[in-house]
Scaffold this active site. Structure first.
Site, PDB file in Angstrom:
ATOM      1  N   HIS A 152      10.829  -2.482   2.256  1.00  0.00           N
ATOM      2  CA  HIS A 152      10.839  -3.942   2.353  1.00  0.00           C
ATOM      3  C   HIS A 152      10.819  -4.403   3.808  1.00  0.00           C
ATOM      4  CE1 HIS A 152      11.692  -5.249  -1.907  1.00  0.00           C
ATOM      5  NE2 HIS A 152      11.778  -3.941  -1.983  1.00  0.00           N
ATOM      6  N   ASP A 178      13.147 -12.414   0.842  1.00  0.00           N
ATOM      7  CA  ASP A 178      12.714 -11.337  -0.037  1.00  0.00           C
ATOM      8  C   ASP A 178      12.879 -11.769  -1.495  1.00  0.00           C
ATOM      9  OD1 ASP A 178      12.313  -8.096   0.059  1.00  0.00           O
ATOM     10  OD2 ASP A 178      13.473  -8.702  -1.699  1.00  0.00           O
ATOM     11  N   THR A 217       7.176  -8.719  -2.828  1.00  0.00           N
ATOM     12  CA  THR A 217       6.607  -7.471  -2.326  1.00  0.00           C
ATOM     13  C   THR A 217       5.958  -6.624  -3.412  1.00  0.00           C
ATOM     14  OG1 THR A 217       8.836  -6.522  -2.447  1.00  0.00           O
ATOM     15  CG2 THR A 217       8.101  -7.302  -0.300  1.00  0.00           C
ATOM     16  N   GLN A 223       3.618   9.815   4.182  1.00  0.00           N
ATOM     17  CA  GLN A 223       2.717   9.484   3.076  1.00  0.00           C
ATOM     18  C   GLN A 223       1.387   8.877   3.519  1.00  0.00           C
ATOM     19  OE1 GLN A 223       4.261   8.104  -0.772  1.00  0.00           O
ATOM     20  NE2 GLN A 223       3.140   6.208  -0.396  1.00  0.00           N
ATOM     21  N   HIS A 230       4.959   7.617  -8.127  1.00  0.00           N
ATOM     22  CA  HIS A 230       5.949   6.843  -8.876  1.00  0.00           C
ATOM     23  C   HIS A 230       5.489   5.405  -9.105  1.00  0.00           C
ATOM     24  CE1 HIS A 230       6.526   5.686  -4.778  1.00  0.00           C
ATOM     25  NE2 HIS A 230       7.527   4.875  -5.027  1.00  0.00           N
ATOM     26  N   TRP A 254       4.945  -0.363  -5.539  1.00  0.00           N
ATOM     27  CA  TRP A 254       3.795  -1.203  -5.193  1.00  0.00           C
ATOM     28  C   TRP A 254       3.236  -0.875  -3.815  1.00  0.00           C
ATOM     29  CZ3 TRP A 254       0.560  -3.389  -8.180  1.00  0.00           C
ATOM     30  CH2 TRP A 254      -0.333  -4.363  -7.699  1.00  0.00           C
ATOM     31  N   ASN A 255       4.096  -0.587  -2.844  1.00  0.00           N
ATOM     32  CA  ASN A 255       3.598  -0.192  -1.523  1.00  0.00           C
ATOM     33  C   ASN A 255       2.730   1.058  -1.623  1.00  0.00           C
ATOM     34  OD1 ASN A 255       4.699  -2.257  -0.022  1.00  0.00           O
ATOM     35  ND2 ASN A 255       6.432  -1.079   0.728  1.00  0.00           N
ATOM     36  N   SER A 256       3.210   2.059  -2.355  1.00  0.00           N
ATOM     37  CA  SER A 256       2.451   3.302  -2.512  1.00  0.00           C
ATOM     38  C   SER A 256       1.128   3.051  -3.223  1.00  0.00           C
ATOM     39  CB  SER A 256       3.278   4.333  -3.292  1.00  0.00           C
ATOM     40  OG  SER A 256       4.402   4.742  -2.544  1.00  0.00           O
ATOM     41  N   ALA A 271      12.771   0.310 -11.816  1.00  0.00           N
ATOM     42  CA  ALA A 271      12.369  -1.035 -11.353  1.00  0.00           C
ATOM     43  C   ALA A 271      11.094  -1.461 -12.069  1.00  0.00           C
ATOM     44  CB  ALA A 271      12.235  -1.055  -9.827  1.00  0.00           C
ATOM     45  N   GLN A 313       8.159  -0.178 -11.748  1.00  0.00           N
ATOM     46  CA  GLN A 313       7.135   0.863 -11.631  1.00  0.00           C
ATOM     47  C   GLN A 313       6.411   1.142 -12.947  1.00  0.00           C
ATOM     48  OE1 GLN A 313       9.356   4.052  -9.801  1.00  0.00           O
ATOM     49  NE2 GLN A 313       9.753   2.841  -7.964  1.00  0.00           N
TER      50      GLN A 313
END
EC number: 2.4.1.91
Length: 479
Positions: free
Chosen positions: A17, A121, A143, A356, A371, A374-376, A394, A396
Site C-alpha cells: 500500500h 487508503d 488499491t 517479483q 495469490h 491486485w498489485n501482483s 481478502a 484475492q
C-alpha cells in the site's frame, strides 16, 4: 498569484500500500508543478516488511520531486485483537496521531499554500471524520480493482437497503448478480472471508458506506482492463466520481527497496534466469503473507517434479508468532520431499524472498502461479505474463474469478482456495494449472500480451488513465 495545493495521503501500513501511494504521488507531482504532498506513515508493531528501507531509498530516487513531497512517521500503536477486526481497529487507533500531524501541518503551512484534502487508503475511512473536522474534502485511493469496488457497494447495499445478513452466504449455493461483473458470482466460493464474519463483515461493509461521503475514488485500474466494471460504476447515480488511474506500479525503482543482502540474492536469481530459454520458467510466488504448511509444500514439489517444467519457487515459512510475516527458511530440506532439491537441480530453483518485478520482467519467465493480489496482478499484466490463480485471503478470490471468468487473462489452479480452510490442493490440479499457463501459443498468452500493451498506453499522454488523473487534478483545484 494562484495558491499551491497540498494533498495529505494516509495509506495503511504494509509495503504494497505504501509503494502504491508513493507511485500515485509521483504521477500527480509530475502533472502539477504547483502541488505538494504529505504522506502519513503508520507502522506495524511486529516484523518489518521493508517499508523503512523503501522510504529511506526515496531520498535518492531521481523520479521523485523530493522538494514537494514529505513523509511523516506517526507514533506506533499496539496491535490488539486478531483477524480483520483487530486490523481495522489498529488502523482507527491512529486517528489522534493523524489529527496532531495535520494540526501541525496547518499551523506551519505558508499563506501561499492551501490544503486541498485527504486522500485516504481504502481501509482508512475513519479519517473522513478528521477531514470533516478540518473542513477538508476527502478522496479514497482504492488499491484494488473496479469490479471489486462494485462488489463492495453491492454487498453494502444488500445489508443496509435490503436488510440482508451477508454471513448467510458462507455455506450457501447462492450466485450473486453484481452490476460490476458480467457473470454471476458464486458467493460461498469467492466472497472475501471477512464478509462471513458478523463483526468483521460489518466493519468491512462500513468502508463502502463511508466511501459515499467522499468527493471521489481513485482506482488502481485502467479502462481497457475493466471496461464493464468501470462503466457500471460510472453509470450508477448513487456512486460518486470514480477515477481509473492505473496501473500504479513501481516498475522503475524496485531495487531501491532492498538491503545489500537482498540485492545479492536478486543478482543470483537473475543470473540463474539468464541461463534459461525464453518463456520457459514458471514463477511461483504468493505475496508478502504467502506461505503453506508442510503437506501443501510437498504437493507443490511433487507437481513441479512430475510436470518437468522449469520453475522458480519462492518458498517461505509461516510466522512463528500469532501475528507476523512469513520468513525465509534456513534449510529447505526440512520441508521439501527427501531428495527433491537434488533431483530437480537442473530443472528449477527454490528461493525465499523474491524480487517479483525483476523476475516478471525477465524474458525467461513464461507463467506466474500467483495469490492474485491486485498489485501482483497488475505487475503480471504489465509484463505480459499469464497467471495461474491460487488466491489466499481478502479480495484475492474475487480477483481470481475476474481474471479467469470475466477477463480471460488467467487459468485456475484453485479459485476458491482459502488460506485457513485446511484444504490441500492436489499435485494433479497444480500440475494441470502450470501446464495450461505455460502453453506457448495459447489464446491466453496472446490476450495477456495485448493487455500488457494497453496497460502502458493507458498511462501515456492522452491515454485513458492519464486523462482520468487530469480530471482528478481539476477536481481538487475546484473543491
Amino acid at each position: 498569484m494562484k495558491k499551491a495545493s497540498e494533498l495529505i495521503f494516509i495509506p495503511i501500513p504494509g509495503i504494497g500500500h505504501i509503494v502504491s501511494t508513493v507511485e500515485i504521488a509521483k504521477l500527480l507531482l509530475c502533472r502539477d508543478d504547483n502541488l505538494f504532498i504529505t504522506i502519513l506513515i503508520m507502522k506495524f508493531p511486529f516484523t518489518a516488511d521493508g517499508s523503512d528501507v523503501y522510504i529511506k531509498s526515496l531520498a535518492v530516487d531521481p523520479s521523485l520531486k523530493t522538494q514537494r513531497i514529505r513523509f511523516v512517521n506517526l507514533p506506533q500503536e499496539h496491535f490488539q485483537g486478531t483477524g480483520a477486526t483487530g486490523f481495522f481497529t489498529f488502523i482507527d487507533s491512529h486517528k489522534s496521531h493523524v489529527k496532531d500531524a495535520v494540526t501541525r501541518l496547518m499551523e506551519t503551512k505558508s499563506e501561499t499554500t492551501r490544503i486541498a484534502g485527504f486522500v485516504i487508503d481504502m481501509f482508512c475511512t475513519g479519517m473522513i471524520d478528521l477531514a470533516n473536522e478540518f473542513g477538508l474534502p476527502s478522496y479514497v485511493f482504492y488499491t484494488s480493482g473496479a469490479a471489486d469496488l462494485g462488489l463492495m457497494f453491492h454487498l453494502q447495499a444488500l445489508r443496509d437497503e435490503e436488510n440482508k445478513d451477508c454471513t448467510e452466504f458462507k455455506d450457501s449455493d447462492a450466485e450473486l448478480v453484481v452490476s460490476s461483473f458480467v457473470n454471476p458470482l458464486p458467493a460461498a466460493r469467492v466472497l472475501p472471508s471477512v464478509v462471513f464474519e458478523k463483526e468483521g463483515g460489518n466493519f468491512f461493509l462500513n468502508f463502502a458506506k463511508r466511501y459515499r461521503e467522499t468527493k471521489g475514488i481513485l482506482v488502481n485500474t485502467f479502462l481497457e482492463l475493466e471496461p464493464h466494471a468501470i462503466q457500471s460504476l460510472s453509470s450508477d447515480g448513487k456512486i460518486l466520481p470514480v477515477y481509473p488511474v492505473g496501473p500504479i506500479l513501481n516498475v522503475k525503482s524496485e531495487g531501491n527497496q532492498v538491503s545489500s543482502e537482498k540485492s545479492k540474492q536478486k543478482s543470483d536469481i537473475l543470473e540463474w534466469l539468464d541461463d534459461q530459454p525464453p518463456s520457459s520458467v514458471v514463477f511461483l510466488c504468493f505475496g508478502s503473507m504467502g506461505c503453506f504448511g508442510e503437506d501443501q509444500v510437498k504437493e507443490i514439489a511433487h507437481a513441479l517434479e512430475q510436470g518437468g517444467i522449469r520453475f522458480l519457487w519462492s518458498l517461505r515459512q509461516p510466522s512463528k508468532e500469532k501475528i507476523g510475516f512469513p520468513s525465509d527458511y534456513t534449510d529447505y530440506k526440512a520441508v521439501l520431499p527427501e531428495g527433491f532439491l537434488d533431483r530437480t537441480t537442473d530443472l528449477g530453483k527454490v528461493i525465499g524472498w523474491a524480487p517479483q518485478l525483476a523476475i516478471l520482467a525477465h524474458p525467461a519467465v513464461g507463467g506466474f502461479v500467483s495469490h492474485c493480489g491486485w498489485n501482483s496482478t497488475l505487475e503480471s499484466i504489465w509484463y505480459g505474463v499469464p497467471i495461474a490463480t491460487w488466491p489466499f485471503y481478502a479480495e484475492q478470490q474475487v480477483n481470481a474469478f475476474e481474471l479467469v471468468k470475466e477477463l480471460k487473462l488467467a487459468v485456475e489452479i484453485d479459485m476458491g482456495y482459502r488460506k485457513d480452510s485446511g484444504v490441500i490442493v492436489s499435485r494433479e490440479n497444480i500440475e494441470k494449472g502450470i501446464k495450461e499457463v505455460m502453453e506457448q501459443e495459447s489464446e491466453l498468452r496472446k490476450r495477456v500480451k495485448e493487455m500488457s500493451q494497453m496497460s502502458r498506453k493507458a498511462l501515456e499522454e492522452d491515454g485513458s488513465s492519464y486523462s482520468s488523473l487530469g480530471r482528478f487534478l481539476d477536481q481538487i483545484q475546484t473543491s
